[in-house]
Design an enzyme around this catalytic site. Structure first.
Site, short mmCIF file in Angstrom:
data_model
loop_
_atom_site.label_atom_id
_atom_site.label_comp_id
_atom_site.label_asym_id
_atom_site.label_seq_id
_atom_site.Cartn_x
_atom_site.Cartn_y
_atom_site.Cartn_z
N GLU A 19 0.84 -1.20 0.00
CA GLU A 19 0.00 0.00 0.00
C GLU A 19 0.87 1.24 0.00
O GLU A 19 1.94 1.27 0.62
CB GLU A 19 -0.90 -0.02 1.24
CG GLU A 19 -1.94 1.09 1.30
CD GLU A 19 -2.93 0.87 2.45
OE1 GLU A 19 -3.38 -0.28 2.66
OE2 GLU A 19 -3.23 1.85 3.15
N ASP A 45 0.17 5.43 0.54
CA ASP A 45 -0.91 6.28 1.03
C ASP A 45 -0.61 7.76 1.00
O ASP A 45 0.46 8.19 1.44
CB ASP A 45 -1.22 5.96 2.51
CG ASP A 45 -1.73 4.56 2.74
OD1 ASP A 45 -2.28 3.97 1.81
OD2 ASP A 45 -1.57 4.06 3.87
N GLU A 89 -2.81 10.55 3.01
CA GLU A 89 -3.91 10.73 3.94
C GLU A 89 -3.92 12.18 4.42
O GLU A 89 -2.93 12.65 5.00
CB GLU A 89 -3.78 9.79 5.14
CG GLU A 89 -3.85 8.32 4.78
CD GLU A 89 -3.61 7.40 5.95
OE1 GLU A 89 -4.41 6.47 6.15
OE2 GLU A 89 -2.62 7.61 6.68
#
Length: 305
Positions: free
Chosen positions: A109, A111, A113
């Protein structure tokens, strides 16, 4: 907005890497709502009349999200986002890549955010990287602009040499691969691209001390210009995976930052870095510091770590 006008910041950043391109193998494309699956609360998904801008909404009852219909392995991925305004404490807006449609125990993953805050206080951008289900590689930065006032491009350059997070034209994070097998650089699994908006007020703002004020709901994030120039995954393995070096994003000019990009990167760390896990000796006391910290130094103030 005409297609010809869409090649703005995302394409300009991509063009800055074209130092010695001999051939382009993949076909860069813009993705539109029909290239996505609305996998969470589709009633909270909206589009503009011309289909060029779409949105996700958060209310007390539910957040919302979508993912691409296709997976990709290596390339350039860019999305322009305008974040929810007003008092957005506890609101988490995400734009990320993941090898699974779900938080599986062996996922890779990557990310972005965006952690909302109370009115008058800045958003914090948190980035993270997982390999084989292990994350804990957070970096946090303040942004040098108001991300609720206009669209800004958030992009990932991913090849087998480096993984770079960009905000507009500026690299804010670099994860460099090694010439040996390691447990931190995701390079073996194709990934979907996702975005979502949800309530994270148990942790997102001041460690969960500030809760979401639902009188400001709905919280709405807006998206446009989703640009992909990448190797699209086809089972059991796409032909483009063996020819990635024929693309600008996996030629030598994209294997490390340019000199000017390195200057911009150092400027970001000196002025906007909030948290870097490799500096957190309480969380990771020696000798438990993650292995990549020794090969991914940053400039923080006048010091390199």
């Amino acid at each position: 907005m005409a297609m010809a006008t869409l090649f703005s910041i995302a394409a300009l950043v991509a063009a800055s890497f074209l130092l010695s391109v001999s051939k382009v193998q993949t076909q860069p494309t813009y993705l539109y709502p029909n290239d996505f699956t609305q996998n969470w609360a589709p009633q909270m998904f909206g589009t503009s009349q011309n289909g060029q801008i779409w949105s996700l909404s958060l209310v007390n009852a539910t957040g919302s999200g979508y993912l691409t219909n296709n997976k990709y392995q290596f390339g350039w991925f860019s999305m322009k986002i305008k974040l929810a305004g007003s008092d957005a404490a506890g609101v988490v807006t995400t734009y990320f890549m993941c090898s699974e449609n779900g938080a599986g125990p062996t996922r890779d993953e990557v990310d972005f955010e965006f952690l909302g805050n109370v009115s008058g206080q800045p958003y914090i951008l948190q980035t993270n990287v997982y390999k084989n289900g292990t994350g804990g590689r957070e970096m946090r930065h303040f942004l040098w602009f108001d991300p609720t006032a206009d669209f800004h491009a958030y992009s990932v350059l991913w090849n087998d040499h480096q993984l770079v997070f960009f905000v507009d034209e500026t690299p804010i994070r670099v994860l460099t691969n090694t010439d040996y097998a390691n447990n931190f650089f995701p390079n073996t699994k194709p990934m979907y691209l996702f975005s979502s908006i949800w309530c994270g007020d148990t942790w997102a703002t001041e460690g969960g001390l500030v809760k979401t004020n639902w009188t400001y709901a709905p919280f709405v994030s807006y998206y446009t210009d989703f640009y992909v120039d990448a190797c699209e995954w086809v089972e059991p393995s796409p032909a483009c995976l063996s020819t990635t070096t024929q693309n600008w994003w996996d030629q030598s000019g994209a294997w490390q930052l340019t000199a000017s990009q390195q200057e911009d990167y150092n400027w970001v760390q000196k002025n906007f870095l909030v948290y870097y896990y490799c500096l957190d000796t309480v969380r990771y006391p020696s000798p438990t510091m993650p292995e990549e910290c020794s090969s991914n130094s940053i400039q923080y103030g006048n010091q390199y770590y």
